[in-house]
Design a protein around this motif. Structure first.
Motif, PDB file in Angstrom:
ATOM      1  N   TYR A  98     -73.554 -23.987 -20.834  1.00 13.24           N
ATOM      2  CA  TYR A  98     -74.746 -24.225 -21.636  1.00 13.24           C
ATOM      3  C   TYR A  98     -75.962 -24.548 -20.768  1.00 13.24           C
ATOM      4  CZ  TYR A  98     -71.423 -23.916 -25.357  1.00 13.24           C
ATOM      5  OH  TYR A  98     -70.462 -23.442 -26.201  1.00 13.24           O
ATOM      6  N   ALA A  99     -75.741 -25.079 -19.579  1.00 11.44           N
ATOM      7  CA  ALA A  99     -76.840 -25.255 -18.625  1.00 11.44           C
ATOM      8  C   ALA A  99     -77.333 -23.899 -18.129  1.00 11.44           C
ATOM      9  CB  ALA A  99     -76.390 -26.124 -17.454  1.00 11.44           C
ATOM     10  N   ILE A 100     -76.414 -22.976 -17.913  1.00 12.19           N
ATOM     11  CA  ILE A 100     -76.796 -21.628 -17.489  1.00 12.19           C
ATOM     12  C   ILE A 100     -77.576 -20.922 -18.603  1.00 12.19           C
ATOM     13  CG2 ILE A 100     -75.841 -19.347 -16.944  1.00 12.19           C
ATOM     14  CD1 ILE A 100     -73.702 -20.790 -15.300  1.00 12.19           C
ATOM     15  N   VAL A 101     -77.153 -21.106 -19.836  1.00 21.75           N
ATOM     16  CA  VAL A 101     -77.885 -20.515 -20.962  1.00 21.75           C
ATOM     17  C   VAL A 101     -79.291 -21.120 -21.052  1.00 21.75           C
ATOM     18  CG1 VAL A 101     -77.943 -20.302 -23.486  1.00 21.75           C
ATOM     19  CG2 VAL A 101     -75.818 -19.889 -22.243  1.00 21.75           C
ATOM     20  N   SER A 102     -79.421 -22.401 -20.770  1.00 16.30           N
ATOM     21  CA  SER A 102     -80.757 -23.018 -20.795  1.00 16.30           C
ATOM     22  C   SER A 102     -81.623 -22.493 -19.654  1.00 16.30           C
ATOM     23  CB  SER A 102     -80.652 -24.537 -20.754  1.00 16.30           C
ATOM     24  OG  SER A 102     -80.121 -24.960 -19.518  1.00 16.30           O
ATOM     25  N   ILE A 103     -81.019 -22.137 -18.534  1.00 18.08           N
ATOM     26  CA  ILE A 103     -81.786 -21.518 -17.444  1.00 18.08           C
ATOM     27  C   ILE A 103     -82.294 -20.149 -17.880  1.00 18.08           C
ATOM     28  CG2 ILE A 103     -81.624 -20.582 -15.098  1.00 18.08           C
ATOM     29  CD1 ILE A 103     -79.679 -22.860 -14.466  1.00 18.08           C
ATOM     30  N   VAL A 104     -81.493 -19.427 -18.660  1.00 14.66           N
ATOM     31  CA  VAL A 104     -81.936 -18.133 -19.190  1.00 14.66           C
ATOM     32  C   VAL A 104     -83.172 -18.331 -20.068  1.00 14.66           C
ATOM     33  CG1 VAL A 104     -81.311 -16.204 -20.690  1.00 14.66           C
ATOM     34  CG2 VAL A 104     -79.647 -17.107 -19.067  1.00 14.66           C
ATOM     35  N   VAL A 105     -83.165 -19.354 -20.895  1.00 11.93           N
ATOM     36  CA  VAL A 105     -84.313 -19.631 -21.757  1.00 11.93           C
ATOM     37  C   VAL A 105     -85.545 -19.978 -20.914  1.00 11.93           C
ATOM     38  CG1 VAL A 105     -85.215 -21.194 -23.526  1.00 11.93           C
ATOM     39  CG2 VAL A 105     -82.874 -20.343 -23.687  1.00 11.93           C
ATOM     40  N   CYS A 106     -85.356 -20.792 -19.881  1.00 13.85           N
ATOM     41  CA  CYS A 106     -86.476 -21.149 -19.000  1.00 13.85           C
ATOM     42  C   CYS A 106     -87.003 -19.937 -18.253  1.00 13.85           C
ATOM     43  CB  CYS A 106     -86.051 -22.230 -18.013  1.00 13.85           C
ATOM     44  SG  CYS A 106     -85.675 -23.810 -18.776  1.00 13.85           S
ATOM     45  N   LEU A 107     -86.112 -19.074 -17.811  1.00 17.81           N
ATOM     46  CA  LEU A 107     -86.531 -17.855 -17.117  1.00 17.81           C
ATOM     47  C   LEU A 107     -87.294 -16.925 -18.052  1.00 17.81           C
ATOM     48  CD1 LEU A 107     -86.269 -16.694 -14.286  1.00 17.81           C
ATOM     49  CD2 LEU A 107     -84.137 -15.639 -14.974  1.00 17.81           C
ATOM     50  N   ASP A 108     -86.917 -16.905 -19.313  1.00 23.32           N
ATOM     51  CA  ASP A 108     -87.659 -16.133 -20.306  1.00 23.32           C
ATOM     52  C   ASP A 108     -89.060 -16.698 -20.500  1.00 23.32           C
ATOM     53  OD1 ASP A 108     -87.997 -14.179 -22.423  1.00 23.32           O
ATOM     54  OD2 ASP A 108     -87.777 -15.874 -23.808  1.00 23.32           O
ATOM     55  N   MET A 109     -89.181 -18.024 -20.478  1.00 24.28           N
ATOM     56  CA  MET A 109     -90.505 -18.644 -20.598  1.00 24.28           C
ATOM     57  C   MET A 109     -91.378 -18.311 -19.400  1.00 24.28           C
ATOM     58  SD  MET A 109     -89.303 -22.285 -22.224  1.00 24.28           S
ATOM     59  CE  MET A 109     -90.880 -23.056 -22.051  1.00 24.28           C
ATOM     60  N   VAL A 110     -90.787 -18.265 -18.211  1.00 24.55           N
ATOM     61  CA  VAL A 110     -91.537 -17.882 -17.002  1.00 24.55           C
ATOM     62  C   VAL A 110     -92.015 -16.441 -17.134  1.00 24.55           C
ATOM     63  CG1 VAL A 110     -91.298 -17.436 -14.526  1.00 24.55           C
ATOM     64  CG2 VAL A 110     -90.420 -19.550 -15.492  1.00 24.55           C
ATOM     65  N   MET A 111     -91.146 -15.563 -17.647  1.00 27.44           N
ATOM     66  CA  MET A 111     -91.532 -14.166 -17.819  1.00 27.44           C
ATOM     67  C   MET A 111     -92.678 -14.035 -18.824  1.00 27.44           C
ATOM     68  SD  MET A 111     -89.309 -10.872 -19.089  1.00 27.44           S
ATOM     69  CE  MET A 111     -89.329 -11.366 -20.804  1.00 27.44           C
ATOM     70  N   LYS A 112     -92.609 -14.762 -19.928  1.00 29.89           N
ATOM     71  CA  LYS A 112     -93.684 -14.698 -20.923  1.00 29.89           C
ATOM     72  C   LYS A 112     -94.996 -15.222 -20.349  1.00 29.89           C
ATOM     73  CE  LYS A 112     -90.734 -14.864 -24.955  1.00 29.89           C
ATOM     74  NZ  LYS A 112     -90.239 -15.621 -26.092  1.00 29.89           N
ATOM     75  N   ASP A 113     -94.917 -16.245 -19.493  1.00 26.43           N
ATOM     76  CA  ASP A 113     -96.112 -16.754 -18.831  1.00 26.43           C
ATOM     77  C   ASP A 113     -96.695 -15.704 -17.887  1.00 26.43           C
ATOM     78  OD1 ASP A 113     -98.020 -18.802 -18.244  1.00 26.43           O
ATOM     79  OD2 ASP A 113     -96.954 -19.168 -16.353  1.00 26.43           O
ATOM     80  N   ASP A 114     -95.833 -14.998 -17.167  1.00 28.19           N
ATOM     81  CA  ASP A 114     -96.308 -13.938 -16.284  1.00 28.19           C
ATOM     82  C   ASP A 114     -96.915 -12.783 -17.077  1.00 28.19           C
ATOM     83  OD1 ASP A 114     -95.574 -15.352 -14.058  1.00 28.19           O
ATOM     84  OD2 ASP A 114     -93.687 -14.268 -13.735  1.00 28.19           O
ATOM     85  N   ILE A 115     -96.350 -12.480 -18.224  1.00 25.81           N
ATOM     86  CA  ILE A 115     -96.920 -11.432 -19.075  1.00 25.81           C
ATOM     87  C   ILE A 115     -98.307 -11.843 -19.548  1.00 25.81           C
ATOM     88  CG2 ILE A 115     -96.694 -10.292 -21.331  1.00 25.81           C
ATOM     89  CD1 ILE A 115     -93.657 -10.306 -20.859  1.00 25.81           C
ATOM     90  N   ASN A 116     -98.474 -13.108 -19.928  1.00 24.51           N
ATOM     91  CA  ASN A 116     -99.791 -13.585 -20.351  1.00 24.51           C
ATOM     92  C   ASN A 116    -100.796 -13.537 -19.214  1.00 24.51           C
ATOM     93  OD1 ASN A 116     -98.979 -14.051 -22.966  1.00 24.51           O
ATOM     94  ND2 ASN A 116     -98.425 -16.177 -22.592  1.00 24.51           N
ATOM     95  N   LYS A 117    -100.356 -13.848 -17.996  1.00 24.51           N
ATOM     96  CA  LYS A 117    -101.254 -13.778 -16.845  1.00 24.51           C
ATOM     97  C   LYS A 117    -101.697 -12.349 -16.581  1.00 24.51           C
ATOM     98  CE  LYS A 117     -99.476 -17.812 -14.424  1.00 24.51           C
ATOM     99  NZ  LYS A 117     -98.686 -18.277 -13.279  1.00 24.51           N
ATOM    100  N   ILE A 118    -100.771 -11.409 -16.717  1.00 26.45           N
ATOM    101  CA  ILE A 118    -101.105  -9.997 -16.494  1.00 26.45           C
ATOM    102  C   ILE A 118    -102.082  -9.504 -17.556  1.00 26.45           C
ATOM    103  CG2 ILE A 118    -100.161  -7.646 -16.540  1.00 26.45           C
ATOM    104  CD1 ILE A 118     -97.650  -8.816 -15.213  1.00 26.45           C
ATOM    105  N   ASN A 119    -101.861  -9.905 -18.793  1.00 20.51           N
ATOM    106  CA  ASN A 119    -102.739  -9.463 -19.881  1.00 20.51           C
ATOM    107  C   ASN A 119    -104.127 -10.070 -19.794  1.00 20.51           C
ATOM    108  OD1 ASN A 119    -100.756  -7.831 -20.913  1.00 20.51           O
ATOM    109  ND2 ASN A 119     -99.997  -9.364 -22.344  1.00 20.51           N
ATOM    110  N   THR A 120    -104.252 -11.279 -19.280  1.00 20.19           N
ATOM    111  CA  THR A 120    -105.579 -11.899 -19.180  1.00 20.19           C
ATOM    112  C   THR A 120    -106.366 -11.352 -17.999  1.00 20.19           C
ATOM    113  OG1 THR A 120    -104.652 -13.758 -17.930  1.00 20.19           O
ATOM    114  CG2 THR A 120    -104.892 -14.023 -20.318  1.00 20.19           C
ATOM    115  N   VAL A 121    -105.696 -10.870 -16.963  1.00 18.10           N
ATOM    116  CA  VAL A 121    -106.384 -10.307 -15.810  1.00 18.10           C
ATOM    117  C   VAL A 121    -106.964  -8.946 -16.166  1.00 18.10           C
ATOM    118  CG1 VAL A 121    -106.035  -9.378 -13.479  1.00 18.10           C
ATOM    119  CG2 VAL A 121    -105.015 -11.554 -14.120  1.00 18.10           C
ATOM    120  N   ASP A 122    -106.238  -8.162 -16.967  1.00 19.15           N
ATOM    121  CA  ASP A 122    -106.724  -6.829 -17.359  1.00 19.15           C
ATOM    122  C   ASP A 122    -107.793  -6.978 -18.364  1.00 19.15           C
ATOM    123  OD1 ASP A 122    -104.829  -5.701 -15.751  1.00 19.15           O
ATOM    124  OD2 ASP A 122    -103.398  -5.386 -17.355  1.00 19.15           O
TER     125      ASP A 122
END
Length: 122
Positions: A98-122
């Motif tokens: 369940y700690a590994i599953v929570s890391i998956v959720v955190c990694l998804d949040m990092v990806m969504k943050d990176d997507i937002n950064k890419i969209n705001t730069v364009d």
């Protein structure tokens, strides 16, 4: 032996045998029934699906050397090892899974943050 010292906690008398399912799947099925098994398998499946999307995003975005891509591949291997080894041991409620599953959720949040950064730069 003073087994009734904590009489407010129901304890079995000594000598009762414990039962083991010897499989994470049968353990969840025996404890939670088919709805619990469905939820357990859904957690595993959705984690794999989310890791695949994370790998695809970072593979297309940068080189294979970014830490998010490598972490998602290693987490996928960890979950696969848990699923295969879990067929022979009763560790369905292992905290590490369940700690590994929570890391998956955190990694998804990092990806969504990176997507937002890419969209705001364009």
């Amino acid at each position: 032996m003073n087994i009734d010292k904590f009489d407010f906690i129901p304890t079995p008398p000594p000598g009762d045998k414990g039962w083991a399912a010897h499989s994470i799947y049968f353990e969840v099925l025996g404890d939670q029934g088919f709805p619990g098994l469905f939820l357990f398998l859904s957690i595993i499946f959705l984690s794999f699906k989310k890791l695949a999307s994370i790998e695809k995003f970072y593979f297309d975005l940068e080189s294979k050397n970014c830490w998010q891509y490598r972490l998602s591949k290693m987490i996928k291997i960890s979950i696969m090892a848990y699923c295969v080894a879990g067929a022979a041991v009763s560790l369905a409620y292992l905290e590490l899974f369940y700690a590994i599953v929570s890391i998956v959720v955190c990694l998804d949040m990092v990806m969504k943050d990176d997507i937002n950064k890419i969209n705001t730069v364009d």
